[in-house]
Design a protein around this motif. Structure first.
Motif, short mmCIF file in Angstrom:
data_model
loop_
_atom_site.label_atom_id
_atom_site.label_comp_id
_atom_site.label_asym_id
_atom_site.label_seq_id
_atom_site.Cartn_x
_atom_site.Cartn_y
_atom_site.Cartn_z
N VAL A 190 11.30 -0.64 -1.00
CA VAL A 190 10.90 0.17 0.15
C VAL A 190 11.31 -0.81 1.30
CG1 VAL A 190 8.99 1.06 1.54
CG2 VAL A 190 9.02 1.24 -1.08
N ALA A 191 12.09 -0.11 2.07
CA ALA A 191 12.72 -0.76 3.57
C ALA A 191 11.68 -0.24 4.46
CB ALA A 191 14.24 -0.29 3.77
N LEU A 192 10.77 -1.23 5.22
CA LEU A 192 10.01 -0.68 6.22
C LEU A 192 10.51 -0.87 7.59
CD1 LEU A 192 7.11 -2.61 4.38
CD2 LEU A 192 7.42 -0.20 4.42
N SER A 193 10.48 0.10 8.39
CA SER A 193 11.14 0.18 9.64
C SER A 193 9.98 -0.21 10.56
CB SER A 193 11.72 1.51 10.09
OG SER A 193 12.07 1.69 11.39
N ILE A 194 10.17 -0.94 11.57
CA ILE A 194 9.37 -1.10 12.65
C ILE A 194 9.97 -0.47 14.08
CG2 ILE A 194 8.38 -3.31 11.41
CD1 ILE A 194 10.03 -4.96 13.84
N ASP A 195 10.62 0.31 13.80
CA ASP A 195 11.34 0.97 14.93
C ASP A 195 10.00 1.69 15.91
OD1 ASP A 195 14.29 0.92 15.23
OD2 ASP A 195 14.16 1.81 13.20
N LYS A 196 10.27 1.89 17.23
CA LYS A 196 9.09 2.28 17.98
C LYS A 196 8.76 3.97 17.49
CE LYS A 196 10.12 0.04 22.22
NZ LYS A 196 10.53 -0.01 23.38
N LYS A 197 9.77 4.58 16.79
CA LYS A 197 9.77 6.14 16.49
C LYS A 197 10.22 6.14 15.12
CE LYS A 197 11.71 7.45 19.90
NZ LYS A 197 12.32 8.44 20.76
N ALA A 206 10.66 3.51 4.79
CA ALA A 206 9.72 4.21 5.33
C ALA A 206 9.37 3.53 6.94
CB ALA A 206 8.51 4.11 4.60
N TRP A 207 8.62 4.19 7.68
CA TRP A 207 8.35 3.94 9.09
C TRP A 207 7.05 3.26 8.88
CZ3 TRP A 207 4.91 5.93 13.13
CH2 TRP A 207 5.12 4.98 14.29
N ALA A 208 6.94 1.81 9.26
CA ALA A 208 5.68 1.12 9.13
C ALA A 208 5.10 1.24 10.57
CB ALA A 208 6.04 -0.35 8.96
N SER A 209 4.15 2.14 10.69
CA SER A 209 3.64 2.33 11.87
C SER A 209 2.58 1.21 12.16
CB SER A 209 2.68 3.86 11.97
OG SER A 209 1.56 3.66 10.97
N PRO A 210 2.19 1.14 13.63
CA PRO A 210 1.23 0.05 13.93
C PRO A 210 0.08 0.08 13.17
CG PRO A 210 2.58 1.06 15.79
CD PRO A 210 2.80 1.71 14.76
N ASP A 211 -0.37 1.47 13.07
CA ASP A 211 -1.79 1.31 12.00
C ASP A 211 -1.67 1.15 10.81
OD1 ASP A 211 -3.26 2.23 14.32
OD2 ASP A 211 -2.86 4.40 14.03
N THR A 215 -3.04 -2.87 7.59
CA THR A 215 -3.31 -3.06 6.17
C THR A 215 -2.15 -3.82 5.39
OG1 THR A 215 -2.05 -0.92 5.50
CG2 THR A 215 -4.34 -0.78 6.03
N PHE A 216 -0.92 -3.86 5.87
CA PHE A 216 0.13 -4.67 5.29
C PHE A 216 0.92 -5.27 6.40
CE2 PHE A 216 4.05 -5.51 3.09
CZ PHE A 216 3.62 -6.18 2.04
N PRO A 264 0.84 -1.08 -0.11
CA PRO A 264 0.07 0.05 -0.16
C PRO A 264 0.88 1.23 0.25
CG PRO A 264 -0.63 -1.60 1.72
CD PRO A 264 0.77 -2.03 1.22
N ARG A 265 0.24 2.27 -0.30
CA ARG A 265 0.83 3.71 -0.27
C ARG A 265 1.35 3.94 0.95
NH1 ARG A 265 -0.57 9.35 0.43
NH2 ARG A 265 -0.11 10.57 -1.34
N ILE A 266 2.70 4.53 1.41
CA ILE A 266 3.35 4.97 2.32
C ILE A 266 4.14 5.82 2.19
CG2 ILE A 266 5.19 3.21 2.37
CD1 ILE A 266 4.93 2.42 5.26
N ALA A 267 4.42 6.88 3.23
CA ALA A 267 5.02 7.98 3.32
C ALA A 267 6.62 7.48 3.60
CB ALA A 267 4.56 9.01 4.42
N LEU A 268 7.50 7.86 2.76
CA LEU A 268 8.96 7.57 3.14
C LEU A 268 9.55 8.85 4.18
CD1 LEU A 268 9.90 6.81 -0.85
CD2 LEU A 268 9.05 5.22 1.17
#
Length: 195
Positions: free
Chosen positions: A122-129, A147-152, A156-157, A68-72
């Protein structure tokens, strides 16, 4: 007393030309040895451990993969339409993951060498912030799109179980590669043949 059958002889010259370090570790039983060891548990928040326990398995090879679309983190946006018909590398990582720290330099080299051939990443970070991911990328000098992959957003992904996770979608939109855990440098380099 029964005699044990011996394993077939392997010509080390032939085998070494085809086998990666990962193959050698599997064949030698080293991975089984490590899996059976009782290692100290790393401090992990209960919520993160619970989330990981509920994580789905790796997607099946040949299945469609739509990111899905994500802010980098550089202020731009990954738009799914921009990668249509192009190979897409999705790399789940964290700045606190020691295995990611070993794999990320190879991922950056792959990105640098293959982006001219159409590779999208797209490298999806699961860091806390997100700030933790930004600081880490800057410190290490990595240039791959992250990108930061937020919990929200992960609702979706969802991130598959494990870390790092490496997924490669082919030009046809179907999954060509799905790896859980650290990939050695030669394994990451081999991705170029799939691009």
């Amino acid at each position: 007393m029964k005699k044990r059958a011996s394993a077939p002889a392997i010509n080390p010259v032939d085998a070494s030309s085809r086998w990666t370090r990962r193959d050698w570790l599997r064949a030698s039983g080293a991975t089984g040895l490590l899996a059976g060891m009782s290692l100290p548990t790393l401090a992990q928040p209960v919520s993160a451990a619970a989330e990981e326990a509920k994580a789905p398995p790796l997607p099946a090879l040949g299945s469609p993969l739509a990111l899905p679309r994500i802010a980098l983190l550089d202020g731009t946006v990954y738009e799914p339409s921009a990668s249509a018909g192009q190979p897409l590398l999705v790399y789940w990582w964290s700045s606190t993951c020691p295995f990611c720290a070993l794999q990320s330099p190879s991922m950056d080299q792959l990105w640098q060498s293959q982006k001219a051939r159409g590779l999208q990443m797209v490298a999806l970070s699961i860091d806390k912030k997100p700030e933790d991911a930004v600081a880490y990328l800057k410190k290490k000098g990595y240039s791959f799109p992250a990108a930061w992959a937020s919990p929200d957003w992960r609702k979706t992904f969802p991130k598959p179980r494990g870390l790092p996770i490496t997924l490669l979608r082919g030009r046809d939109g179907k999954l060509l590669l799905a790896e859980k855990g650290q990939m050695f440098a030669e394994d990451v380099e081999a991705i170029a043949a799939l691009v």
